[in-house]
Design a protein around this motif. Sequence first.
Motif, PDB file in Angstrom:
ATOM      1  N   PHE A  15       0.874  -1.183   0.000  1.00 13.66           N
ATOM      2  CA  PHE A  15       0.000   0.000   0.000  1.00 13.66           C
ATOM      3  C   PHE A  15       0.899   1.216   0.000  1.00 13.66           C
ATOM      4  N   ARG A  16       0.727   2.032  -1.037  1.00 13.45           N
ATOM      5  CA  ARG A  16       1.542   3.243  -1.168  1.00 13.45           C
ATOM      6  C   ARG A  16       0.711   4.434  -0.719  1.00 13.45           C
ATOM      7  N   GLY A  17       1.158   5.095   0.354  1.00 11.78           N
ATOM      8  CA  GLY A  17       0.399   6.207   0.922  1.00 11.78           C
ATOM      9  C   GLY A  17       0.896   7.555   0.436  1.00 11.78           C
ATOM     10  N   ASN A  18       0.233   8.609   0.914  1.00 12.17           N
ATOM     11  CA  ASN A  18       0.636   9.973   0.530  1.00 12.17           C
ATOM     12  C   ASN A  18       2.044  10.304   1.003  1.00 12.17           C
ATOM     13  N   GLY A  19       2.476   9.635   2.077  1.00 13.84           N
ATOM     14  CA  GLY A  19       3.823   9.901   2.575  1.00 13.84           C
ATOM     15  C   GLY A  19       4.876   9.607   1.533  1.00 13.84           C
ATOM     16  N   LEU A  20       4.523   8.741   0.583  1.00 16.65           N
ATOM     17  CA  LEU A  20       5.490   8.385  -0.454  1.00 16.65           C
ATOM     18  C   LEU A  20       5.614   9.498  -1.498  1.00 16.65           C
ATOM     19  N   SER A  21       4.684  10.474  -1.448  1.00 23.26           N
ATOM     20  CA  SER A  21       4.791  11.567  -2.420  1.00 23.26           C
ATOM     21  C   SER A  21       6.014  12.429  -2.116  1.00 23.26           C
ATOM     22  N   VAL A  22       6.565  12.257  -0.916  1.00 19.53           N
ATOM     23  CA  VAL A  22       7.796  12.968  -0.575  1.00 19.53           C
ATOM     24  C   VAL A  22       8.974  12.399  -1.376  1.00 19.53           C
ATOM     25  N   SER A  23       8.770  11.221  -1.897  1.00 16.70           N
ATOM     26  CA  SER A  23       9.857  10.529  -2.589  1.00 16.70           C
ATOM     27  C   SER A  23       9.640  10.617  -4.090  1.00 16.70           C
ATOM     28  N   SER A  24      10.645  11.091  -4.811  1.00 16.27           N
ATOM     29  CA  SER A  24      10.497  11.238  -6.256  1.00 16.27           C
ATOM     30  C   SER A  24      10.507   9.888  -6.954  1.00 16.27           C
ATOM     31  N   ASN A  25      11.037   8.869  -6.309  1.00 12.24           N
ATOM     32  CA  ASN A  25      11.150   7.580  -6.993  1.00 12.24           C
ATOM     33  C   ASN A  25      10.437   6.449  -6.272  1.00 12.24           C
ATOM     34  N   GLY A  26       9.934   6.726  -5.071  1.00 14.56           N
ATOM     35  CA  GLY A  26       9.391   5.651  -4.238  1.00 14.56           C
ATOM     36  C   GLY A  26       8.224   4.918  -4.876  1.00 14.56           C
ATOM     37  N   THR A  30      -3.413   5.243  -2.435  1.00 16.84           N
ATOM     38  CA  THR A  30      -4.454   6.212  -2.075  1.00 16.84           C
ATOM     39  C   THR A  30      -5.254   6.671  -3.296  1.00 16.84           C
ATOM     40  N   MET A  31      -4.687   6.470  -4.488  1.00 14.43           N
ATOM     41  CA  MET A  31      -5.359   6.950  -5.709  1.00 14.43           C
ATOM     42  C   MET A  31      -6.787   6.428  -5.813  1.00 14.43           C
ATOM     43  N   SER A  32      -6.994   5.159  -5.396  1.00 15.16           N
ATOM     44  CA  SER A  32      -8.310   4.549  -5.617  1.00 15.16           C
ATOM     45  C   SER A  32      -9.292   4.848  -4.484  1.00 15.16           C
ATOM     46  N   ILE A  33      -8.894   5.673  -3.509  1.00 12.46           N
ATOM     47  CA  ILE A  33      -9.856   6.141  -2.504  1.00 12.46           C
ATOM     48  C   ILE A  33      -9.859   7.670  -2.471  1.00 12.46           C
ATOM     49  N   ASP A  34      -9.532   8.258  -3.593  1.00 13.55           N
ATOM     50  CA  ASP A  34      -9.462   9.715  -3.637  1.00 13.55           C
ATOM     51  C   ASP A  34     -10.175  10.224  -4.894  1.00 13.55           C
ATOM     52  N   MET A  40      -4.759  -2.441  -7.934  1.00 10.30           N
ATOM     53  CA  MET A  40      -5.951  -3.034  -7.349  1.00 10.30           C
ATOM     54  C   MET A  40      -6.613  -1.950  -6.483  1.00 10.30           C
ATOM     55  N   PRO A  41      -7.915  -1.793  -6.585  1.00  5.86           N
ATOM     56  CA  PRO A  41      -8.546  -0.723  -5.798  1.00  5.86           C
ATOM     57  C   PRO A  41      -8.439  -0.966  -4.288  1.00  5.86           C
ATOM     58  N   THR A  42      -8.038   0.047  -3.577  1.00  6.01           N
ATOM     59  CA  THR A  42      -7.864  -0.052  -2.120  1.00  6.01           C
ATOM     60  C   THR A  42      -9.142  -0.448  -1.372  1.00  6.01           C
ATOM     61  N   PRO A  43     -10.351  -0.070  -1.854  1.00  5.11           N
ATOM     62  CA  PRO A  43     -11.540  -0.493  -1.111  1.00  5.11           C
ATOM     63  C   PRO A  43     -11.674  -2.007  -0.933  1.00  5.11           C
ATOM     64  N   VAL A  44     -10.967  -2.819  -1.743  1.00  3.91           N
ATOM     65  CA  VAL A  44     -11.065  -4.277  -1.536  1.00  3.91           C
ATOM     66  C   VAL A  44      -9.863  -4.823  -0.762  1.00  3.91           C
ATOM     67  N   ALA A  45      -8.935  -3.961  -0.377  1.00  5.42           N
ATOM     68  CA  ALA A  45      -7.700  -4.445   0.245  1.00  5.42           C
ATOM     69  C   ALA A  45      -7.982  -5.234   1.528  1.00  5.42           C
ATOM     70  N   ALA A  46      -8.838  -4.678   2.398  1.00  4.48           N
ATOM     71  CA  ALA A  46      -9.097  -5.358   3.674  1.00  4.48           C
ATOM     72  C   ALA A  46      -9.717  -6.729   3.439  1.00  4.48           C
ATOM     73  N   GLU A  47     -10.655  -6.805   2.490  1.00  5.71           N
ATOM     74  CA  GLU A  47     -11.298  -8.103   2.246  1.00  5.71           C
ATOM     75  C   GLU A  47     -10.374  -9.069   1.513  1.00  5.71           C
ATOM     76  N   GLU A  48      -9.443  -8.558   0.722  1.00  5.81           N
ATOM     77  CA  GLU A  48      -8.443  -9.447   0.104  1.00  5.81           C
ATOM     78  C   GLU A  48      -7.576 -10.094   1.194  1.00  5.81           C
ATOM     79  N   ILE A  49      -7.427  -9.407   2.318  1.00  6.22           N
ATOM     80  CA  ILE A  49      -6.661  -9.976   3.443  1.00  6.22           C
ATOM     81  C   ILE A  49      -7.544 -10.925   4.256  1.00  6.22           C
TER      82      ILE A  49
END
Length: 765
Positions: A152-163, A182-186, A427-436
């Motif tokens: 899961f790539r969060g907004n904190g990764l926007s600090v990184s140009s390559n992350g 976060t793209m798929s919940i925004d 993969m859309p984040t809204p299904v992440a919890a149920e995929e787990i």
Amino acid sequence: MAVRRPELPRHGHRWRLAQYPAQYHCRESPRLTKRLIPTTSQSGQRMHSVKTVKSFCRICSAYCGIEVDVADEQIVEIRGDKSHPMSKGYTCTKGRQWAHQYHNDNRLLSALSRADRDQAFTPLENEQALDEIADKLATIIERHGPRAVAIFRGNGLSVSSNGNQVAQAWLAGLGSEMDFSTMSIDQPSKIIAVGRHGAWGGGGHGFAGADVCMLIGNNPIISALNMTGGPPGWNPTSLKEEKKRGLKLIVVDPRRTETAEHADLYLPIRPGEDANLLAGMIRLIIDEELYDKEFVDAETEGFAALKAAVDGFTLDVVAARCGLPAEDIAAAGRLFANAGRGSASSGTGPDMARFPHLAEHLILALNTLCGRWNREGDPVTAPSLLAPNIPPPAQTIPPEFLPPMLNPALNTKTSRIRGIKQVFQEMPTPVAAEEILTPGEGQVKALIVIGGNPVMSWPDQEKTLAALAELDLLVCIDIMHTATTGFADYLLPAAHAFERDGLAEFTDRLYDKPFGQYSKPLLQPRGDVQEEWRYLVGLARRLGTEIHLPGGPIDVHNDSLETLDILELMFPDDSVKVPVRELARHEGGKVFEEFANIRVGAPIEGLDAKLQLLPPEVAPELAELLATPTVVEGRYGEDGSYTHLLAVRRVKHVYNSSCHDFPKNPAGNPAYLHPEDLQELGLRSGETAKLQSEHASIQVIVEADSSLRRGIVSMSHCFGSVPGEAENLALSGANASKLIAVDRDFDPLMGMPRMSGFAVKLSAV
Ligand code: SF4
């Protein structure tokens, strides 16, 4: 399912500039020093000078230029860089308080691990942590296959140009498609809509010099985010200058926002009705023949079908649905269509509400009908130094030439949950919890969270907590402890922006000047912190997998790799106007004037594609919208017993789940209502009330806000106390995502539940 109690993150004290040694303060003013000033310590020893360095803020992707005063490996002050060609000194309160994040006691400064989640974390070397994580990943992959590993790539990764790019390539090298962000919940519908409608090579009309700008569910003065066409995120106050020049501003929002205060025409729409409004405006523009006939005839397909499909959206129908006067809707249509240049664009409002893909398509269709795309010979709106030095052609880009994220043919994978589809290669984040949580082949067993905070940001917090507790392995790479790190098995300390290289790569495609900026580290790394890509390279080396970037694979066995090497693989010299290493030579950034006059080129012969005014996926959505009964004011929800609609709200002092503990921030996350609504409910500002959705109820503190239309509760997402801690509504605010269930009222394409414009009711407690 029982949720194991997580170890609580430690919360740092509130670091304040006022606590910084007084030697650094000017005598005449509480403002701190700007220039090199010799100082002495209290014992009389000479201290290092305060040095001013230019950089750019990376809390959000506006990337405002900043000047940072540094002394003794400490940040003394941050302010806007007035000489910055793009942001011209603009910063928001978050950027000016950014030092708090760096100095925070909550920083993660070494790797931490624990054998059991009931135990406390113990520190370990980064290399040892990577050895152990790689062993566990290898075991999971052997038993369950690579799909069992997700990121899961969060907004904190926007600090990184390559992350982001390295993380996606790392996961692809592993053979897993379980990439969540976060793209798929925004605002995912913006990308989906371009894939359906098509992309115009010459780009859209820019904001500077526009005659009209229409903003739908977007408040750029607060969010500092707008794509091409609206006020630039790095300088939202340019709205005033453009208005003085003659720009006409139309704002559509249930709240008279800070941006709406500048509007020539303000439409206080009922939440969730944007698609109706847009369909009505399009009908009027076609009916009154205000559209650009020449462009529509030459460059589009589907005009007749669109005309027929919007026929039922008469002004009276649309006015009733939107809760707006018919004459205001007509005025908006005429004002927009009669202007020479300018665009319509949106924020989270339409994308988090119902019919999000339809609303975004209709925004594109409105721009297309009015011919708001650059023609041959027009100046290029965004010259983009990190793109090839080829004039963009004045034509529709055939789908096969679109980036993979926009090409529907390259987004065919399906989630195990409700048949939800992969979108923009994620993969859309809204299904992440149920995929787990859902047993069976392909179940996600390991999650690597990079710069993200699922506990606070994923919809349906209860399900998220259950999912995190269910994982065999949770690794968080972050600069600090968060609500999510309390669930982890391993924590890896990430470098703060002040400790790393940074390239303004996101804004490169938005700047209206050929401007680029690179920032070198301002401070020595604290503790064992590293950039995220180094951890992923370390894991790839141990797992024997590859990380492929556009310029080739990363040599994962090369210990001397630097960030610039990775960026060169992302942006190879032969694919850019200015090599990354050249950008890195200019502290504070540089406008490369030699690219200032790029014009849109002629169409390329042999390429034949048209913009789609009514693509096959959109026609049924439009028909469904028309067939949907008009909502009755104050009778919402399946049984009509819900009295209000919850509308999402942006606030300036936080960025989604980050920056919540900045010292100058106001506390809490009030539920705002119109004062007359409060009075009708027998509530007063500051009182606690029960806010109930069709899924759950939470307690909120209510607050009067006369800028709202009546019938609305306005709140922000990503607030709330850390699970396991006593709830402190006044300080941490309420978590509105608890009101949302991911498995009801969700978008059938990519699973995003309705996160704005959903039914709620309030009662006293
Ligand atoms: S808008 Fe604020 S948070 Fe975003 S980059 Fe600018 S200063 Fe930083």
